[in-house]
Design an enzyme around this catalytic site. Structure first.
Site, short mmCIF file in Angstrom:
data_model
loop_
_atom_site.label_atom_id
_atom_site.label_comp_id
_atom_site.label_asym_id
_atom_site.label_seq_id
_atom_site.Cartn_x
_atom_site.Cartn_y
_atom_site.Cartn_z
N GLN A 88 -18.34 -7.82 -0.56
CA GLN A 88 -17.45 -8.66 -1.38
C GLN A 88 -16.99 -9.92 -0.65
OE1 GLN A 88 -14.45 -5.34 -1.71
NE2 GLN A 88 -12.97 -7.02 -1.61
N HIS A 97 0.84 -1.21 0.00
CA HIS A 97 0.00 0.00 0.00
C HIS A 97 0.87 1.26 0.00
CE1 HIS A 97 -2.86 -2.95 1.97
NE2 HIS A 97 -3.59 -2.47 1.00
O1 PAF Z 1 -8.31 -5.07 -3.09
C1 PAF Z 1 -8.98 -4.65 -2.12
O2 PAF Z 1 -8.46 -4.33 -1.04
C2 PAF Z 1 -10.48 -4.49 -2.28
O3 PAF Z 1 -11.00 -5.48 -3.09
C3 PAF Z 1 -10.90 -3.09 -2.76
C4 PAF Z 1 -10.34 -2.82 -4.15
C5 PAF Z 1 -10.41 -2.03 -1.80
C6 PAF Z 1 -12.43 -3.00 -2.86
O4 PAF Z 1 -13.01 -3.18 -1.62
#
Ligand code: PAF
Length: 284
Positions: free
Chosen positions: A61, A37
């Site tokens: 998700q 990150h």
């Molecule tokens: O890759 C991730 O951390 C997640 O899938 C995202 C892109 C932040 C969407 O919630």
């Protein structure tokens, strides 16, 4: 760093930034930030006047409640990392802020085909959750650029298709997977590995690299034997395999014969932790 928790405040801030012509870079995350990150933040700084990081563990998700509960959370540490790296805005909404009518009643965005194969087949609804939350973030933040890691390769392809087909004026910029010295791809989920699993985990990328080398070296076009012996190796090391195959690197159709541009996609379980990784294989 400005920490914004609600959409109304974020909206007002974006309106102001757009008025004074600031270029905005967005890095969507689910927190538990690591070096991968940080590399995205540093890249975003090169392109943008204002860097916004969102932290939202998106329940839509997760197709498995336990996985959602176990997802590592480290807000205070994340804030420190973001401040140290001079991020301008952290967007940290509640679930209710993003899904005020509940997830079941939420209008959704689906990218067809790509969302239902490979990882999408193993985790039904996962990519629909990703594209819905990303569309919401894009709509409110209207970034000029948005940054994603290549570890989640299928996610990256899907987001690029979403941007193209819904005509977002956003440039998607990706960064190669950041790895530990032993090759293990950095991931928030690595924090859930126990001490034995941490020793085993790097074998995933070692076996992926070995597979890629063998595919390049192999005289015959047929690759199934190479895949099968890699799967056996993974199994012997203690991984339980969800996905391990070679795909067309753009359509993600599974390949049985060599092509010029391929990608190995792997999703494996190590104990209770699901690890994913990939490697492109380009043959001249
Ligand atoms: O890759 C991730 O951390 C997640 O899938 C995202 C892109 C932040 C969407 O919630």
């Amino acid at each position: 760093m400005n920490i914004i928790k609600n959409l109304k405040t974020l909206h007002a801030e974006i309106k102001f930034l757009k008025k004074i012509n600031k270029k905005i870079g967005l890095i969507p995350t689910m927190g538990n930030l690591h070096d991968g990150h940080i590399k995205l933040i540093l890249l975003a700084k090169k392109y943008s006047d204002i860097v916004i990081v969102s932290i939202f563990i998106n329940p839509m998700q997760f197709n498995n409640l336990l996985d959602l509960e176990k997802y590592p959370r480290s807000f205070d540490q994340d804030c420190m990392i973001l401040k140290n790296n001079k991020v301008d805005i952290l967007f940290f909404p509640t679930i209710n802020e993003i899904y005020p009518s509940g997830i079941e009643n939420q209008t959704f965005i689906t990218v067809p085909k790509l969302s239902n194969i490979v990882e999408g087949k193993a985790r039904p609804g996962h990519f629909q959750g990703v594209t819905t939350v990303i569309a919401k973030l894009f709509n409110v933040i209207q970034p000029n650029f948005s940054f994603f890691g290549e570890k989640d390769y299928q996610q990256l392809l899907i987001i690029k298709k979403l941007v193209k087909e819904l005509n977002y004026m956003i440039k998607i910029i990706s960064l190669p997977t950041i790895r530990s010295k032993n090759g293990l791809a950095l991931s928030s989920r690595n924090n859930n590995l126990n001490s034995q699993e941490i020793k085993t985990a790097p074998y995933l990328y070692l076996i992926i690299k070995k597979t890629a080398k063998q595919v390049i070296k192999e005289d015959s076009d047929i690759i199934i034997n190479i895949i099968n012996s890699s799967r056996t190796l993974l199994f012997k090391k203690g991984f339980s395999i969800d996905i391990f195959n070679i795909y067309d690197y753009q359509t993600l159709d599974v390949l049985f014969k060599k092509k010029k541009k391929m990608i190995i996609l792997a999703s494996v379980w190590l104990g209770q932790t699901r690890l994913i990784d990939n490697k492109k294989i380009f043959i001249d």
